[in-house]
Design an enzyme around this catalytic site. Sequence first.
Site, short mmCIF file in Angstrom:
data_model
loop_
_atom_site.label_atom_id
_atom_site.label_comp_id
_atom_site.label_asym_id
_atom_site.label_seq_id
_atom_site.Cartn_x
_atom_site.Cartn_y
_atom_site.Cartn_z
CB THR A 12 8.51 -2.50 3.74
OG1 THR A 12 7.52 -2.43 2.77
CG2 THR A 12 9.26 -1.91 4.09
CG ASP A 56 2.84 -6.17 -1.80
OD1 ASP A 56 1.87 -5.30 -1.51
OD2 ASP A 56 3.49 -5.27 -1.94
CB SER A 57 0.52 -5.40 2.91
OG SER A 57 0.12 -4.65 2.50
CB SER A 58 -1.45 -4.85 -2.52
OG SER A 58 -1.11 -2.88 -1.97
CB THR A 275 -18.75 8.47 9.64
OG1 THR A 275 -18.56 9.56 9.14
CG2 THR A 275 -17.98 7.61 10.68
CD GLN A 276 -17.78 9.48 2.49
OE1 GLN A 276 -16.91 10.56 2.02
NE2 GLN A 276 -18.84 9.27 1.59
CB CYS A 277 -15.98 11.00 9.96
SG CYS A 277 -17.43 12.49 8.87
#
Length: 339
Positions: A12, A56-58, A275-277
Site C-alpha cells: 500500500t 503484494d505482501s500476501s 502459544t496462541q496468546c
Amino acid sequence: MSRILLVYTGGTIGMIKNPETGALTAFNFDELLSNIPELRLLEHKISTVSFEEPVDSSDMDISDYIKLAELIEVHFEDYDGFVVLHGSDTMSYTASAISFMFENLKKPIIFTGSQLPIGDLRTDAKENLITSIQLAGLKERGKTVIREVGLYFEYKLYRANRTTKINAEHFEAFESSNFPPIAESGVNLKINHEKLIKPNLRKKMLVHKSLNDDIMVLKLFPGLSQQTLSYLFKMPHIKGVILETFGSGNAKTDDWFVSLLESLIERGVYIVNVTQCVGGAVHMGKYATSERLKRLGVISGGDMTTEAAVAKMMYLLDKNLGPKVFKTIFETSLRGEMN
C-alpha cells in the site's frame, strides 16, 4: 550524512490513488522527492530501487525473501542503512526471515509500510517513511546506532522478529508484546540503547540464502478431530510443524493426539510449540497438559511469535543438523527473537 537505500517490494505504501478513477496505481519511485518534498529536508542522501514486479505482501514467499536479501547484499557496502517498503499484511514474516538470513548484521535494515496509500490525504505513509529513513541513518559519534532488522510503524521501532500485525484498520497496526520498542518517535527520537543488538564487529557478516518452506502451521482448537489431523500429518514432504497451543503451551492429552505427534517426530519431523496468546511464553511441563509434549521431544518456542518461529524453521531446516542440535539451537536466541 548517511547514504540510505529505499527498497520497494510492493504494498500500500507504494500506491497512489488516480484522482479520476479512484483506482490505486503503483507509485513511481524515480519521482520520490517531487511527490514527498519533505524528504528534501533530511540530511541523508537517498537512493531508490524496486522489485521489477512489485509483489503484494500476501503473495510473498521464500523466493521473494531471497531476492530481497540478494538485493540488499549487492548494495550493502555502498550504503549506511536500508529501508524496505513492504505490504503490512505479511511484513512481520518477511522481516523475521531477513533477520535470520543476515548473520552478524552491522547496519540497519528497517521495514515500514502504511495502512493508507502515500497519495491519500490522511496517509500514515509519509511519517512512517521519513522516520524510518532518519532511524536508518542515525549515527552517534560517527557510528551507526541501529545494527539489526527493525520494523517501524506509527511512532515505534520494534525488533522485527518480535512483531505481529494485530489490526487491519488502525494506524497502530503492529505489536511487540514480549519485547519493548527499541526506539520511539516523538518530539525527539528516543533510542532504547540497552535493548539494541550489539553485533561482534570482528566477525564477518554472512548472508544465508538457503531456506526451506516444507512447513505447516497448525492452530489447535477445541474439537480438532483425529481424522483431520491424521490426514494432515500423512503429507510426506512436511519437515517442520509450528504447533500453536493454548496458554503456556498446553494441548490435548488424548492418546491419539500424542501418538500422532510421536509418529511425526519418529519420522524426523520437528515440532515447535508456540502459544496462541498475543503475549506470554510457552512453559512446557508447567501443567499436565504440556508435560507429555515435553517428554515427546517437542521443541519449546519460548516467547517467540509464530512469524519468528516460521522464519527460524525455514532458516534451520536446510542446515543438516541432528535432532538434538536442531532442538538446542531452536531454543537458543540467535537474533534476539526470544528471551
